[in-house]
Structures are given as structure tokens and as C-alpha cells.
Design an enzyme around this catalytic site. Sequence first.
Site, PDB file in Angstrom:
ATOM      1  N   ASP A  22       0.830  -1.219   0.000  1.00  0.00           N
ATOM      2  CA  ASP A  22       0.000   0.000   0.000  1.00  0.00           C
ATOM      3  C   ASP A  22       0.861   1.264   0.000  1.00  0.00           C
ATOM      4  O   ASP A  22       1.975   1.269   0.532  1.00  0.00           O
ATOM      5  CB  ASP A  22      -0.912  -0.020   1.237  1.00  0.00           C
ATOM      6  CG  ASP A  22      -2.071   0.955   1.106  1.00  0.00           C
ATOM      7  OD1 ASP A  22      -2.376   1.382  -0.031  1.00  0.00           O
ATOM      8  OD2 ASP A  22      -2.675   1.289   2.146  1.00  0.00           O
ATOM      9  N   ASN A  24       1.281   3.449  -2.938  1.00  0.00           N
ATOM     10  CA  ASN A  24       1.824   3.888  -4.241  1.00  0.00           C
ATOM     11  C   ASN A  24       1.344   5.287  -4.613  1.00  0.00           C
ATOM     12  O   ASN A  24       2.114   6.111  -5.109  1.00  0.00           O
ATOM     13  CB  ASN A  24       1.390   2.931  -5.360  1.00  0.00           C
ATOM     14  CG  ASN A  24       1.989   1.561  -5.224  1.00  0.00           C
ATOM     15  OD1 ASN A  24       2.894   1.351  -4.415  1.00  0.00           O
ATOM     16  ND2 ASN A  24       1.500   0.608  -6.007  1.00  0.00           N
ATOM     17  N   ARG A  35      -0.583   9.269 -10.044  1.00  0.00           N
ATOM     18  CA  ARG A  35      -0.682   8.035  -9.250  1.00  0.00           C
ATOM     19  C   ARG A  35      -0.065   6.833  -9.974  1.00  0.00           C
ATOM     20  O   ARG A  35       0.554   5.978  -9.355  1.00  0.00           O
ATOM     21  CB  ARG A  35      -2.153   7.729  -8.903  1.00  0.00           C
ATOM     22  CG  ARG A  35      -2.773   8.703  -7.919  1.00  0.00           C
ATOM     23  CD  ARG A  35      -4.230   8.337  -7.651  1.00  0.00           C
ATOM     24  NE  ARG A  35      -4.366   6.985  -7.132  1.00  0.00           N
ATOM     25  CZ  ARG A  35      -4.212   6.654  -5.851  1.00  0.00           C
ATOM     26  NH1 ARG A  35      -3.955   7.583  -4.951  1.00  0.00           N
ATOM     27  NH2 ARG A  35      -4.353   5.407  -5.461  1.00  0.00           N
ATOM     28  N   HIS A  39       2.389   3.536  -9.060  1.00  0.00           N
ATOM     29  CA  HIS A  39       2.142   2.103  -9.295  1.00  0.00           C
ATOM     30  C   HIS A  39       3.310   1.478 -10.060  1.00  0.00           C
ATOM     31  O   HIS A  39       3.714   0.350  -9.783  1.00  0.00           O
ATOM     32  CB  HIS A  39       0.837   1.896 -10.067  1.00  0.00           C
ATOM     33  CG  HIS A  39      -0.377   2.258  -9.271  1.00  0.00           C
ATOM     34  ND1 HIS A  39      -0.574   1.832  -7.980  1.00  0.00           N
ATOM     35  CD2 HIS A  39      -1.461   3.022  -9.564  1.00  0.00           C
ATOM     36  CE1 HIS A  39      -1.727   2.304  -7.522  1.00  0.00           C
ATOM     37  NE2 HIS A  39      -2.283   3.034  -8.469  1.00  0.00           N
ATOM     38  N   LEU A 133      10.660 -20.815  -4.067  1.00  0.00           N
ATOM     39  CA  LEU A 133       9.715 -19.900  -3.406  1.00  0.00           C
ATOM     40  C   LEU A 133       8.387 -19.966  -4.156  1.00  0.00           C
ATOM     41  O   LEU A 133       8.373 -19.936  -5.387  1.00  0.00           O
ATOM     42  CB  LEU A 133      10.252 -18.459  -3.466  1.00  0.00           C
ATOM     43  CG  LEU A 133       9.340 -17.372  -2.889  1.00  0.00           C
ATOM     44  CD1 LEU A 133       9.383 -17.380  -1.352  1.00  0.00           C
ATOM     45  CD2 LEU A 133       9.760 -15.975  -3.367  1.00  0.00           C
ATOM     46  N   SER A 194      -8.383  -4.530   4.983  1.00  0.00           N
ATOM     47  CA  SER A 194      -8.845  -4.248   3.614  1.00  0.00           C
ATOM     48  C   SER A 194      -9.157  -5.507   2.804  1.00  0.00           C
ATOM     49  O   SER A 194      -8.739  -5.645   1.647  1.00  0.00           O
ATOM     50  CB  SER A 194      -7.832  -3.358   2.880  1.00  0.00           C
ATOM     51  OG  SER A 194      -7.680  -2.126   3.536  1.00  0.00           O
TER      52      SER A 194
END
Length: 240
Positions: A22, A24, A35, A39, A133, A194
Site C-alpha cells: 500500500d 503507491n 498516481r 504504481h 519460493l 482491507s
Amino acid sequence: MAKTLEGIPPEKIPTHIAIIMDGNGRWAKKRGLPRLAGHRAGTENLRQIIEACAEFGVKYLTIYAFSTENWGRPADEVEGLMNIFDDVFNRELDELHRQGVQLRHVGRLEGVRSSFIKKIKYGEELTKDNRRLVLNVAFNYGGRDELIHVIKKIVEEGLSPDEIDMEAVEKNLFTAGSPDPDLVIRTSGEQRISNFLLWQSAYSEWFFPEVFWPDFNREELLNAILEYSQRDRRFGLVQS
Ligand code: IPE
Ligand code: IPE
Ligand code: MG
């Protein structure tokens, strides 16, 4: 002196880390940028975080990339985000595969553009045998949506009330096959869930660094793991 994980016993290293990436938008705003620039910047640090997780012995990493609610953002931001995801996918897939990362989508595919669904399926198939992973990408994901999906599956399977138990739920979660997250990190200083991993995070440890996601780096991750290693997890039992 640089911090390290030296001396931390392996059982104090989280097996599964989940991250709410969260901040960005605020990262971009602080710099007078649109914005979408935030991102984009928020994809640049991902590579080092994935590599660092593998190096630190983390086995599962789940990243929250796009929520079921994020569709409600302005159309140009949603469109821009989809283009960024597409670019990152094209750019990073081979490298992830080379690093031994197994890619898994977590969320609903309905509503996702078909060209992207094809890529997701291709990426999952290509990397399915990788073991270094597991990278779960929560995309078009919502915890409530996931629970509705689980309930529908259970109804479809025709289970009787007596047959409904933890296992019946867990095998139908989008994250089936991954253990519950030990540590959930939310960047940017916000302290809320959220709609992320509602079921799975029941006993997770939480960590809330102040930095915006694009500034979250290897050192920040190390700090989070060091903090985790100091926590005393009790799972509702008494301290041993
Ligand atoms: C997180 O950053 C990325 C997505 C939700 C896709 P935000 O876009 O929520 O950034 P802020 O919270 O507005 O700063
Ligand atoms: C959560 O962040 C979703 C992702 C990081 C993908 P949001 O920015 O969408 O959440 P709220 O609106 O602050 O709760
Ligand atoms: Mg946000």
C-alpha cells in the site's frame, strides 16, 4: 553494523509472508507525480523483495496486487494498472522461472481480460515444478469473495452439515496448498485488513512499516523478519 539474520533459529523465520503493498498513490503525490507513476515504481522493488525472501528462507510470499474493490477506482487508473501488470508479467516471468519461483494466482478469474487469463495460466504452468519460493499473486482478490466461493463449492459438493469442517473450507480457499501466513506486512502506515486473507490471517503476526510500498526494500524486509523473530506466538494457548 549492518543487520543480518545470523543467529536467528530457522523456526523464527516466517515460512509464509503476505504483503499488502500500500501507498503507491501517496508516494507519487509526495513527488508531484501522477498516481500511475507510483504504481509503476511499486513494481521496481518487487524483484529485490522476491529474491530476498528466497534468500532469507521464506518459502511462500503472497502479494496483494489488486482487490475486488479496486475495480471501483477511476477508469484510467484501473486501465493503467492493468497495463502495468501486463508489462511486469511480460518482463519478469522468465526471470522468476530462472530463480525457481512458482507463480500462483490467488483470486477470481471472472472479470479479468481474457488475454491476461491466458498469461496467468501460462505462467502457472511454466513454473509449477519450481520449489525455491511460491509467489501467490492476489489479483482480483477479496477475502469475502473468497469465502463466498468456498461456501458455493461446499454446497456444490453436497456436504452435510456434519461434514463441514476446517479441512472442507481450507481445501476450497484460493490459497489452498499454501500454509497460513505467519507474518502479514502492510506498508504506508495504514493499519487495516482491507479484505485481505480474512480466514488465513486468523493467527498471523502483523507489522506496519511507515514507508510507502515503492520504498519498501530488502532492509525493510529484514527489519520485519527480525521483529517477527522476537514475537511470542501463542495461538490461544498458554505460554510454554
Ligand atoms: C496500493 O497503493 C496499490 C493498489 C491498491 C493497486 P494505493 O494505490 O492504494 O496507494 P495509496 O493508498 O492511494 O497511497
Ligand atoms: C489494499 O489497499 C489493496 C491492495 C494493496 C491491492 P487499498 O488502498 O485498496 O485499501 P484501502 O482502500 O486503503 O482500505
Ligand atoms: Mg491504498
